[in-house]
Write a protein that holds these residues in place. Structure first.
Motif, short mmCIF file in Angstrom:
data_model
loop_
_atom_site.label_atom_id
_atom_site.label_comp_id
_atom_site.label_asym_id
_atom_site.label_seq_id
_atom_site.Cartn_x
_atom_site.Cartn_y
_atom_site.Cartn_z
N GLU A 282 26.65 -18.61 5.18
CA GLU A 282 27.84 -19.46 5.31
C GLU A 282 29.05 -18.90 4.57
O GLU A 282 30.19 -19.28 4.86
CB GLU A 282 27.53 -20.87 4.80
CG GLU A 282 26.72 -21.71 5.76
CD GLU A 282 27.47 -22.01 7.05
OE1 GLU A 282 28.66 -22.37 6.97
OE2 GLU A 282 26.87 -21.88 8.12
N ASN A 288 33.67 -17.01 7.32
CA ASN A 288 34.98 -17.41 6.80
C ASN A 288 36.07 -17.22 7.86
O ASN A 288 36.97 -18.07 8.00
CB ASN A 288 35.31 -16.60 5.55
CG ASN A 288 34.47 -17.01 4.36
OD1 ASN A 288 33.99 -18.15 4.28
ND2 ASN A 288 34.26 -16.11 3.41
N LYS A 291 35.57 -20.02 10.49
CA LYS A 291 36.07 -21.31 10.02
C LYS A 291 37.60 -21.36 10.00
O LYS A 291 38.19 -22.39 10.32
CB LYS A 291 35.52 -21.59 8.62
CG LYS A 291 34.01 -21.82 8.56
CD LYS A 291 33.52 -21.86 7.13
CE LYS A 291 32.01 -21.93 7.04
NZ LYS A 291 31.51 -21.86 5.64
N LYS A 295 36.86 -22.32 14.47
CA LYS A 295 36.14 -23.60 14.41
C LYS A 295 36.97 -24.78 14.91
O LYS A 295 36.44 -25.66 15.62
CB LYS A 295 35.65 -23.86 12.98
CG LYS A 295 34.72 -25.07 12.89
CD LYS A 295 34.13 -25.20 11.50
CE LYS A 295 33.18 -26.39 11.42
NZ LYS A 295 32.57 -26.52 10.07
#
Length: 311
Positions: A282, A288, A291, A295
């Motif tokens: 994660e 990263n 995200k 995302k």
């Protein structure tokens, strides 16, 4: 809608990205054909598994030495694909693909800013690599057997699938008979164009140089739908809430970093970068970047595809 269309059209006209401070001027980008270490040709059965690439390596072969001598990495990218390669509100290139380019430059040159970006249309990705106009292409480029005849690829860094994008309320329900007599837009040289040529469902194909041109035409009512990677389409739908993905993905495709077939040392180096980029779960650089960029428009992705190697 008119405002959205105008903003989209304006994005197409933005100039190419800047060179890194101290880098060579853009006029120096046309290069002499390089003498580089040849990547071993893929064996005859490799196309049963085209995502298999050369194993990671950190040696500085001819391609790496040439990039270091130039003082910058030349990267072919998109500047019109929202959240992948696009101009952010500050006018800077940004997105998931741009983050990966920076990681490659950081590894090879020690500076993520040591990049000259060249915005290239979909249809010019392969020619730009073959004539050494760019060192790498990081531009949502699907790995497939046909392209492996002309360029080399890294291991896969993202999984996507072809899907249909249509206005909300449209009678189009997916990649099926509902496309009959509909004007369906694809980017020239894309896997979507090849898919539609193979099975059109009676649609009227419309080809454009860049994927964002399809969105402009859809907003103007000049086409009825778009076929593209669902990862790209999610970004387009986020730009215009009047359109949506319909049906299900009808292919499984993997994006890779594309390079000249003779640059075997560069392929291995990029695969080494990707090994590090995926590492950390994660907290990995890959997650990263996901995200940060993807995302919000493409939720539910658990991680990168696992790498595959052929020697």
């Amino acid at each position: 809608m008119a405002a959205a269309c105008a903003l989209t059209a304006a994005a197409v006209l933005l100039p190419l990205a800047q060179a890194a401070p101290g880098g060579a001027a853009p006029s120096s980008l046309v290069r002499e054909p390089a003498r580089m270490a040849v990547a071993p040709p893929a064996p005859g059965d490799t196309c049963q598994d085209p995502e298999a690439s050369l194993r990671p390596g950190g040696l500085d072969g001819p391609a790496i030495q040439r990039i270091r001598a130039a003082g910058h990495l030349v990267a072919g990218v998109d500047q019109n694909s929202f959240k992948w390669g696009y101009r952010n509100p500050a006018g800077q290139l940004d997105g998931f693909d741009i983050a990966l380019v920076k990681a490659i430059a950081k590894d090879i040159l020690g500076d993520e800013k040591a990049v000259i970006y060249r915005a290239i249309p979909t249809s010019q990705r392969v020619p730009a690599l073959k004539d050494n106009t760019v060192d790498i292409v990081v531009r949502t480029m699907t790995i497939n057997c046909k392209r492996l005849e002309d360029v080399a690829f890294s291991t896969a860094y993202f999984e996507a699938g072809q899907q249909v994008l249509a206005p909300k309320g449209s009678a189009i329900t997916g990649y099926d008979a509902s496309l009959k007599d509909r004007r369906i837009c694809t980017a020239a040289g894309s896997t979507a164009e090849a898919a539609l040529a193979s099975q059109s469902y009676g649609s009227v194909p419309v080809s454009v140089p860049n994927q964002l041109d399809c969105l402009v035409r859809l907003q103007l009512g000049e086409v009825d739908g778009i076929i593209t990677d669902n990862a790209l389409a999610a970004g387009q739908a986020a730009q215009d809430p009047s359109i949506q993905l319909v049906g299900s993905p009808f292919t499984k495709e993997f994006y890779g970093v594309a390079m000249n077939r003779d640059a075997g040392d560069l392929v291995r180096r990029v695969n080494k970068v990707l090994e590090d980029y995926r590492s950390g779960g994660e907290d990995s650089p890959w997650m990263n970047a996901y995200k940060t960029h993807l995302k919000p428009v493409l939720p539910g992705v658990s991680g990168p595809p696992a790498p595959k190697y052929r020697d």
